[in-house]
Design a protein around this motif. Structure first.
Motif, mmCIF file in Angstrom:
data_model
loop_
_atom_site.group_PDB
_atom_site.id
_atom_site.type_symbol
_atom_site.label_atom_id
_atom_site.label_comp_id
_atom_site.label_asym_id
_atom_site.label_seq_id
_atom_site.Cartn_x
_atom_site.Cartn_y
_atom_site.Cartn_z
ATOM 1 N N THR A 4 54.645 94.361 -8.764
ATOM 2 C CA THR A 4 55.352 95.568 -8.330
ATOM 3 C C THR A 4 54.873 95.947 -6.931
ATOM 4 O O THR A 4 53.699 96.251 -6.732
ATOM 5 N N VAL A 5 55.798 95.927 -5.980
ATOM 6 C CA VAL A 5 55.474 96.219 -4.586
ATOM 7 C C VAL A 5 55.741 97.690 -4.314
ATOM 8 O O VAL A 5 56.822 98.203 -4.618
ATOM 9 N N ASP A 6 54.772 98.378 -3.743
ATOM 10 C CA ASP A 6 54.908 99.786 -3.409
ATOM 11 C C ASP A 6 54.499 99.983 -1.952
ATOM 12 O O ASP A 6 53.329 99.819 -1.600
ATOM 13 N N GLY A 7 55.467 100.275 -1.100
ATOM 14 C CA GLY A 7 55.169 100.504 0.314
ATOM 15 C C GLY A 7 54.934 101.949 0.661
ATOM 16 O O GLY A 7 54.714 102.278 1.840
ATOM 17 N N PHE A 8 54.978 102.837 -0.335
ATOM 18 C CA PHE A 8 54.837 104.277 -0.085
ATOM 19 C C PHE A 8 53.828 104.879 -1.063
ATOM 20 O O PHE A 8 54.094 105.907 -1.682
ATOM 21 N N SER A 9 52.672 104.242 -1.169
ATOM 22 C CA SER A 9 51.683 104.725 -2.126
ATOM 23 C C SER A 9 51.103 106.084 -1.722
ATOM 24 O O SER A 9 50.555 106.805 -2.557
ATOM 25 N N TYR A 10 51.224 106.465 -0.440
ATOM 26 C CA TYR A 10 50.800 107.791 0.018
ATOM 27 C C TYR A 10 52.002 108.684 0.320
ATOM 28 O O TYR A 10 51.889 109.649 1.086
ATOM 29 N N GLY A 11 53.138 108.363 -0.244
ATOM 30 C CA GLY A 11 54.336 109.153 0.003
ATOM 31 C C GLY A 11 54.881 108.912 1.404
ATOM 32 O O GLY A 11 54.863 107.789 1.919
ATOM 33 N N LEU A 12 55.363 109.976 2.046
ATOM 34 C CA LEU A 12 55.951 109.866 3.381
ATOM 35 C C LEU A 12 54.926 109.993 4.498
ATOM 36 O O LEU A 12 55.292 109.960 5.673
ATOM 37 N N THR A 14 52.322 107.930 5.458
ATOM 38 C CA THR A 14 52.156 106.727 6.282
ATOM 39 C C THR A 14 53.419 106.368 7.065
ATOM 40 O O THR A 14 53.306 105.996 8.237
ATOM 41 N N PRO A 15 54.642 106.459 6.496
ATOM 42 C CA PRO A 15 55.812 106.165 7.329
ATOM 43 C C PRO A 15 55.968 107.096 8.519
ATOM 44 O O PRO A 15 56.305 106.643 9.624
ATOM 45 N N LEU A 16 55.705 108.387 8.328
ATOM 46 C CA LEU A 16 55.857 109.337 9.430
ATOM 47 C C LEU A 16 54.807 109.116 10.511
ATOM 48 O O LEU A 16 55.125 109.102 11.710
ATOM 49 N N VAL A 17 53.547 108.924 10.094
ATOM 50 C CA VAL A 17 52.497 108.675 11.090
ATOM 51 C C VAL A 17 52.750 107.354 11.809
ATOM 52 O O VAL A 17 52.563 107.253 13.037
ATOM 53 N N ALA A 18 53.201 106.343 11.066
ATOM 54 C CA ALA A 18 53.500 105.053 11.683
ATOM 55 C C ALA A 18 54.631 105.183 12.699
ATOM 56 O O ALA A 18 54.575 104.626 13.803
ATOM 57 N N MET A 68 48.644 100.471 5.322
ATOM 58 C CA MET A 68 47.680 101.278 4.558
ATOM 59 C C MET A 68 48.317 101.820 3.278
ATOM 60 O O MET A 68 47.635 102.017 2.262
ATOM 61 N N GLY A 69 49.614 102.088 3.348
ATOM 62 C CA GLY A 69 50.306 102.593 2.164
ATOM 63 C C GLY A 69 50.968 101.513 1.332
ATOM 64 O O GLY A 69 51.781 101.832 0.452
#
Length: 287
Positions: A4-12, A14-18, A68-69
């Protein structure tokens, strides 16, 4: 076993900071590219090199903040140090090649297409080399269509960003170009992550390499410090902040005036060319 792949383990978070890091690197790099067009030719390469490293550092930092996420259920993820550095180096070189083409050849026609394509391929190369540096107890498989889509997003958005940066119309154009570059980088990253399938082996053999926390945290300190220094250069250069003329200044050549004086014909010469002037009295002559 399917992982199971999860690219948002810290929610939004990591995407916003990235995305913000990608925009920061893009803003600094594209503004330096714009500045190179108004600089003397001897300084142009320096501005373009600074812009290339700024964009490359922003892309690389964005990618690993996003990672990281990223987690896979059933196996820890480790990273190979050499492959991680290779992704940074290849990305900077390819992005720099595209920026130098646009910086010296202009933002139109073949130069823009070539520069945008190479820059986009540099963004994609940095992402997939970073993915290749992952070490885990499993096998990675990619969806070819989504991989091709991620590369197309990178090339199209990078071309649009370079075109906007080359217009030299002030800070707002550079802000828009940096947002487009941020979309290119994050779009490539998360489209590429969506194309990933992981088959976990389920063995007890530990994955080789270093964990994300022990490797990526210290490694990101260098690119982040560089972005801060590049930001200081941008802030204290008034021509970068306020924008400049669309054409570079005249090159200095010994013995040659920067602005050749206009050649005006002396007043006496103009009178001679007109021929003799008849002097007539204003008082009417009596016949």
């Amino acid at each position: 076993m399917q992982g199971t792949v999860d690219g948002f383990s810290y929610g939004l978070v990591t995407p916003l900071v990235a995305f913000l890091m990608a925009c920061l690197g893009g803003a600094l790099g594209l503004r330096c590219t714009t500045r190179s067009r108004t600089a003397r030719r001897s300084w142009r390469a320096g501005w373009l090199a600074l812009g290339s490293v700024a964009i490359g550092s922003g892309i690389w930092t964005m990618h690993f903040i996003g990672m990281m996420g990223f987690t896979i259920k059933g196996t820890p993820i480790h990273y190979d140090r050499a492959m991680t550095f290779a992704g940074l180096a290849v990305g900077i070189v390819m992005v720099g090649t595209g920026i130098f083409i646009v910086g010296y050849r202009g933002t139109s026609g073949t130069a823009l297409f070539t520069g945008g394509t190479i820059t986009g391929l540099g963004i994609a190369s940095m992402h997939y080399l970073g993915m290749a540096g992952m070490s885990l107890d499993g096998r990675l498989e990619y969806n070819t269509v989504l991989v091709a889509t991620s590369v197309a997003i990178a090339m199209a958005a990078a071309t649009a960003a370079l075109w906007a940066a080359g217009q030299v119309r002030g800070v707002l154009w550079s802000v828009g170009a940096s947002l487009v570059m941020g979309v290119a980088v994050t779009g490539t990253h998360y489209t590429g992550m969506a194309s990933l399938d992981v088959h976990v082996h389920g063995t007890a053999t530990p994955a080789a390499g270093e964990s994300a926390g022990s490797l990526l945290g210290p490694l990101m300190a260098g690119p982040l410090a560089f972005l801060v220094l590049a930001g200081i250069v941008v802030i204290f250069d008034p021509l970068i902040v306020a924008g400049g003329p669309g054409t570079p200044p005249t090159e200095y050549k010994p013995g040659v005036p920067a602005h050749p004086p206009a050649h005006h014909r002396p007043a006496r010469s103009r009178l001679r060319l007109r021929g003799p002037v008849e002097h007539r009295s204003r008082t009417p002559q009596r016949r």
